[in-house]
Design an enzyme around this catalytic site. Structure first.
Site, short mmCIF file in Angstrom:
data_model
loop_
_atom_site.label_atom_id
_atom_site.label_comp_id
_atom_site.label_asym_id
_atom_site.label_seq_id
_atom_site.Cartn_x
_atom_site.Cartn_y
_atom_site.Cartn_z
N HIS A 82 0.85 -1.19 0.00
CA HIS A 82 0.00 0.00 0.00
C HIS A 82 0.88 1.24 0.00
O HIS A 82 1.93 1.26 0.61
CB HIS A 82 -0.92 0.01 1.22
CG HIS A 82 -2.10 0.91 1.05
ND1 HIS A 82 -3.28 0.50 0.48
CD2 HIS A 82 -2.27 2.22 1.35
CE1 HIS A 82 -4.13 1.50 0.44
NE2 HIS A 82 -3.55 2.57 0.96
N ASP A 161 -14.10 3.79 6.96
CA ASP A 161 -13.08 4.49 6.19
C ASP A 161 -13.66 5.09 4.92
O ASP A 161 -13.29 6.18 4.52
CB ASP A 161 -11.90 3.56 5.85
CG ASP A 161 -10.84 4.30 5.06
OD1 ASP A 161 -10.30 5.29 5.59
OD2 ASP A 161 -10.58 3.94 3.90
N SER A 183 -6.73 4.89 8.35
CA SER A 183 -7.39 4.60 7.07
C SER A 183 -6.73 3.41 6.39
O SER A 183 -7.39 2.44 5.98
CB SER A 183 -7.30 5.85 6.18
OG SER A 183 -7.58 5.55 4.84
N LYS A 187 -8.13 -0.98 6.62
CA LYS A 187 -8.45 -1.76 5.41
C LYS A 187 -7.52 -2.95 5.27
O LYS A 187 -7.92 -4.04 4.88
CB LYS A 187 -8.32 -0.86 4.17
CG LYS A 187 -9.44 0.14 4.04
CD LYS A 187 -9.28 1.02 2.82
CE LYS A 187 -8.11 1.94 2.95
NZ LYS A 187 -8.18 3.23 2.30
N1 URA Z 1 -4.29 5.80 1.38
C1 URA Z 1 -5.32 5.44 2.17
O1 URA Z 1 -5.90 4.36 2.03
N2 URA Z 1 -5.72 6.31 3.11
C2 URA Z 1 -5.13 7.50 3.30
O2 URA Z 1 -5.52 8.20 4.18
C3 URA Z 1 -4.05 7.87 2.47
C4 URA Z 1 -3.64 6.98 1.51
#
Ligand code: URA
Length: 432
Positions: A82, A161, A183, A187
């Site tokens: 990510h 989120d 956030s 996930k």
């Molecule tokens: N990516 C995400 O999923 N959330 C954020 O707040 C910033 C980047």
């Protein structure tokens, strides 16, 4: 417990209890807390920050707001990556097929554009037919069959989120360590991955502008992941200038495909191979980063990563002909060069401003419900360190409107040509 009291406590710098954080998250998901109170809470958090405890509680409450995916039916160690978001950052799109081509399952749950940064889902939707919203069972089946999927969080993955993310985007509360960390990690924990590589961006085009803030964010992310038993590490990579040459949805898909053909710019290729190497080592398929990198490179050379990409696109309803015919994606009517006004060396390209220019052309959202124009964006012809002569093309504006005087003015103000440029470092640090 009244929401106004929770806002008041945070606004005054207090530390929220687990119950208060839970009340906030529950209220956001049920719709009991109106957007204006959520926005006020986000702004209070933005200014007053959160302790490590609060960050973990917020992450867990957001994670528990929805389903927890069970990936145990997919054999092998599941590895995900990510990014905290940048300009021209299309790494996920070539990275997932490279890693999956090595037999490592990549169940990737990605996001949409946020602020001046692009989003993987928006980019993939530039491919005719590509579906990012697929059911949980189809997602699991696709990872089993194809070894990879890149999808949006289903309605039930961290629904808190979804709401908070959309509000942050339009209330200027994105670049906050507790809000970014909760956030991303809510996930990622909910998506059930075994291991996670996080690409924390730093610099003008990142949400974290300084190395210190980026390091704090990286530590917060890795700390939350490890706290729940996830194998987790981060790299801090440069986002002062855009990554690669392409900014804009269809343009970035084309550059991702070019990367899988071995024809992309050096910076984006290097970053993808670095992230891929960490993922391969974490999966246990390579003993060290050198071996892992050679394995990743081979998937490009032998075409297996490109084939995986095509398989993923087709499995998600997209047209795999995009590989050889990128022109099936929306095309801009006008390609307008921005010419250098002086000679020298490009010493600065403000990434965030390039992202904003692309957004203003229609490539990103200014309001939560804006429709995107997939065709538009910017192609960098020169990057930091490149020599230019007066009249050379610095970049090309891809637009569906002919008059781009406003965009040109913004771009000129944010590209610097000097006598020399500082050396550029792509990867600053690794955080474990
Ligand atoms: N990516 C995400 O999923 N959330 C954020 O707040 C910033 C980047």
């Amino acid at each position: 417990m009244r929401m106004v009291d929770i806002i008041d406590k945070k606004r005054n710098g207090g530390e929220l209890t687990k119950e208060e954080i839970q009340t906030f998250v529950d209220g956001v998901v049920s719709g009991e807390i109106p957007d204006y109170q959520t926005s006020a809470f986000l702004m209070a958090t933005y200014f007053k920050d959160m302790t490590d405890e609060e960050r973990s509680e917020l992450t867990m409450a957001m994670m528990k707001s929805g389903d927890h995916l069970d990936l145990s039916s997919i054999p092998g160690m599941k590895v995900d990556k990510h990014s905290t978001g940048g300009v021209g950052d299309k790494t996920s799109i070539p990275l997932a097929p490279i890693v999956a081509a090595l037999g490592i399952p990549v169940p990737m749950i990605s996001g949409r554009g946020l602020g001046h940064t692009g989003g993987t889902l928006d980019k993939l939707e530039a491919i005719p037919g590509y579906q990012v919203e697929i059911s949980e069972s189809d997602f699991l089946q696709q990872v089993k069959d194809q070894g990879l999927a890149i999808v949006g969080a289903t309605g039930n993955i961290a629904p808190a989120d979804k709401k908070i993310y959309a509000l942050r985007d339009v209330t200027d509360t994105v670049d906050s360590i507790p809000l970014i960390a909760s956030s991303i990690m809510s996930k990622k924990i909910a998506s059930g991955t075994d291991a996670l590589v996080i690409d924390v961006k730093t610099g003008a085009g990142a949400f974290m502008k300084t190395l210190d803030d980026s390091r704090e964010l990286a530590k917060a992310l890795v700390g939350i992941g490890k706290g729940v038993g996830m194998d987790c590490m981060a790299i801090i990579s440069d986002m002062n200038q855009p990554l690669g040459n392409a900014i804009g949805n269809a343009l970035e898909i084309k550059e991702s495909i070019d990367l899988l053909k071995g024809e992309a710019p050096a910076d984006i290729t290097d970053l993808v191979l670095t992230l891929g190497s960490h993922m391969v080592v974490m999966s246990g398929k390579a003993k060290d980063l050198d071996e892992a990198r050679a394995m990743c490179e081979k998937t490009i050379e032998d075409g297996s990563a490109l084939k995986k990409f095509g398989d993923m696109v087709a499995a998600q309803g997209g047209d795999r002909n995009v590989i050889d015919h990128p022109e099936i994606m929306p095309q801009a009517k006008f390609k307008i060069p921005l010419l250098a006004k002086s000679s020298g060396v490009v010493s600065q390209v403000e990434a965030d401003e390039m992202g904003i220019a692309s957004m203003l052309l229609g490539g990103g959202r200014q309001k939560a419900d804006d429709q995107l124009d997939y065709a538009v964006g910017i192609m960098m012809n020169k990057k930091v360190g490149d020599a230019v002569k007066e009249g050379d093309t610095l970049l090309t504006i891809y637009s569906n409107r002919e008059d781009v005087a406003d965009i040109k003015e913004r771009l000129y103000a944010n590209i610097e040509i000097s006598a020399s440029a500082k050396p550029f470092t792509l990867i600053h640090e690794t955080v474990r």
